[in-house]
Write a protein that holds these residues in place. Sequence first.
Motif, mmCIF file in Angstrom:
data_model
loop_
_atom_site.group_PDB
_atom_site.id
_atom_site.type_symbol
_atom_site.label_atom_id
_atom_site.label_comp_id
_atom_site.label_asym_id
_atom_site.label_seq_id
_atom_site.Cartn_x
_atom_site.Cartn_y
_atom_site.Cartn_z
ATOM 1 N N LYS A 140 0.847 -1.205 0.000
ATOM 2 C CA LYS A 140 0.000 0.000 0.000
ATOM 3 C C LYS A 140 0.878 1.250 0.000
ATOM 4 N N GLN A 141 0.245 2.414 -0.151
ATOM 5 C CA GLN A 141 0.978 3.692 -0.106
ATOM 6 C C GLN A 141 0.150 4.690 0.696
ATOM 7 N N GLY A 142 0.809 5.700 1.230
ATOM 8 C CA GLY A 142 0.082 6.774 1.925
ATOM 9 C C GLY A 142 0.949 8.020 1.983
ATOM 10 N N TRP A 143 0.306 9.144 2.290
ATOM 11 C CA TRP A 143 1.028 10.418 2.405
ATOM 12 C C TRP A 143 1.577 10.578 3.810
ATOM 13 N N LYS A 144 2.767 11.180 3.878
ATOM 14 C CA LYS A 144 3.298 11.619 5.164
ATOM 15 C C LYS A 144 3.903 13.004 4.954
ATOM 16 N N ASN A 145 3.644 13.931 5.868
ATOM 17 C CA ASN A 145 4.193 15.280 5.778
ATOM 18 C C ASN A 145 5.509 15.379 6.529
ATOM 19 N N TYR A 146 6.492 16.030 5.917
ATOM 20 C CA TYR A 146 7.802 16.230 6.554
ATOM 21 C C TYR A 146 8.053 17.730 6.710
ATOM 22 N N PRO A 147 8.282 18.216 7.958
ATOM 23 C CA PRO A 147 8.631 19.627 8.140
ATOM 24 C C PRO A 147 10.012 19.896 7.520
ATOM 25 N N VAL A 148 10.049 20.879 6.600
ATOM 26 C CA VAL A 148 11.307 21.210 5.913
ATOM 27 C C VAL A 148 11.615 22.684 6.138
ATOM 28 N N MET A 149 12.895 23.003 6.293
ATOM 29 C CA MET A 149 13.298 24.413 6.350
ATOM 30 C C MET A 149 14.528 24.584 5.455
ATOM 31 N N ILE A 150 14.425 25.515 4.504
ATOM 32 C CA ILE A 150 15.556 25.826 3.624
ATOM 33 C C ILE A 150 16.031 27.226 4.006
ATOM 34 N N THR A 151 17.313 27.338 4.323
ATOM 35 C CA THR A 151 17.894 28.626 4.718
ATOM 36 C C THR A 151 19.063 28.937 3.783
ATOM 37 N N ALA A 152 19.103 30.190 3.323
ATOM 38 C CA ALA A 152 20.207 30.582 2.433
ATOM 39 C C ALA A 152 20.662 31.981 2.815
ATOM 40 N N ASN A 153 21.972 32.208 2.703
ATOM 41 C CA ASN A 153 22.427 33.582 2.847
ATOM 42 C C ASN A 153 23.532 33.882 1.852
ATOM 43 N N LEU A 154 23.657 35.168 1.516
ATOM 44 C CA LEU A 154 24.636 35.640 0.534
ATOM 45 C C LEU A 154 25.350 36.826 1.154
ATOM 46 N N ALA A 155 26.660 36.696 1.291
ATOM 47 C CA ALA A 155 27.430 37.794 1.906
ATOM 48 C C ALA A 155 28.755 37.892 1.157
ATOM 49 N N ASN A 156 29.037 39.088 0.631
ATOM 50 C CA ASN A 156 30.301 39.304 -0.110
ATOM 51 C C ASN A 156 30.537 38.192 -1.135
ATOM 52 N N GLY A 157 29.438 37.828 -1.852
ATOM 53 C CA GLY A 157 29.573 36.854 -2.951
ATOM 54 C C GLY A 157 29.557 35.410 -2.507
ATOM 55 N N ARG A 158 29.637 35.141 -1.178
ATOM 56 C CA ARG A 158 29.626 33.744 -0.689
ATOM 57 C C ARG A 158 28.171 33.322 -0.449
ATOM 58 N N PHE A 159 27.804 32.183 -1.094
ATOM 59 C CA PHE A 159 26.417 31.702 -1.007
ATOM 60 C C PHE A 159 26.393 30.475 -0.094
ATOM 61 N N ASN A 160 25.610 30.546 0.981
ATOM 62 C CA ASN A 160 25.461 29.400 1.892
ATOM 63 C C ASN A 160 24.049 28.871 1.808
ATOM 64 N N LEU A 161 23.940 27.539 1.716
ATOM 65 C CA LEU A 161 22.615 26.934 1.563
ATOM 66 C C LEU A 161 22.491 25.783 2.564
ATOM 67 N N GLU A 162 21.380 25.739 3.279
ATOM 68 C CA GLU A 162 21.172 24.706 4.304
ATOM 69 C C GLU A 162 19.794 24.101 4.165
ATOM 70 N N LEU A 163 19.756 22.770 4.328
ATOM 71 C CA LEU A 163 18.467 22.062 4.261
ATOM 72 C C LEU A 163 18.233 21.409 5.617
#
Length: 306
Positions: free
Chosen positions: A122-145
Amino acid sequence: MPTSMPDIAHSADALQEGKLDWVGMGNIELPLLLSSKGLNDTPVTAKADAFVSLDREDAKGIHMSRLFLALDSLSCEQTLTPATIRSVLDSFITSHEGLSHSAKVTFHFELPLRRASLLSGKQGWKNYPVMITANLANGRFNLELAVDVTYSSTCPCSAALARQLIQNAFEEKFADQSLDHASVHAWLGTTEGILATPHSQRSVTNIKVKLDEHCQEFDILGLVNMVEDELKTPVQAAVKREDEQEFARLNGQNLMFCEDAARKLKALFEAENYPDYYIKINHYESLHAHDAVAYAVKGLKDGYRV
Ligand SMILES: Nc1nc2c(ncn2[C@@H]2O[C@H](COP(=O)(O)OP(=O)(O)OP(=O)(O)O)[C@@H](O)[C@H]2O)c(=O)[nH]1
């Protein structure tokens, strides 16, 4: 002759001069179309936080509508990808020329994923809390999941204590008797035989991984699958009796203290070579009124801290 409207953010003097680390808006309601490996583009209802640094000490304020409108364009015209997030941050900074050198954005949403049952197909839905955070400073790009994964943890100590009680009951029941296979087999199928069960509880791991700054595509499904495969006992969606029996077996064969869960995921993330990671384990104990908690990070000098 219509007079132009006052533009306080532009014309007024700052009451008090000084730089500010971040100025912006929190909890912006933002429908998004998420693009992530292995999934169809998925509409999500996000809350966004949007900020720029205020680096000009005498400026009265930033221009909030410009941040808001850049996010609105992302919502209406693009899918959410590492590249579109970076271009939003670029536009935050270019729209604050002379005021801001840095920008950051956070998207919080629930991601619905189709999950297969253990045995019944069988199959079913499950919800996952996600947070994507990004910052850009002096050309440096940081990405977090960041994602939360919910699972069942069964206590190894409680399991050992339960096994001892079952052994004692066996002694009591069958002492000084020749053992008859059928009666022992029948006894094992009763609550008189298996008279004790270990405590288990719903548990949640809060995970954050730093993504490579040249990351082209989110892989949230891959991260969830990897963590659930490692923990072995994620909470289930569709469950038939055959699935429930298999879940009982998996719990019995994967007993976990919070330390065990943390070490499993730490080893997993070390092997995956993420630039950085943060793991928090929360076992919402059914034995206690408090939680059993463990943390693990990669341990980089400027990395995640616990
Ligand atoms: N910087 C700042 N603006 C605020 C705050 N609270 C409300 N605002 C309002 O945010 C609104 C948007 O500011 P702007 O983006 O500069 O609006 P605008 O001047 O019409 O847009 P531009 O012409 O692009 O500058 C203004 O009406 C501000 O009064 C605050 O705490 N700080």
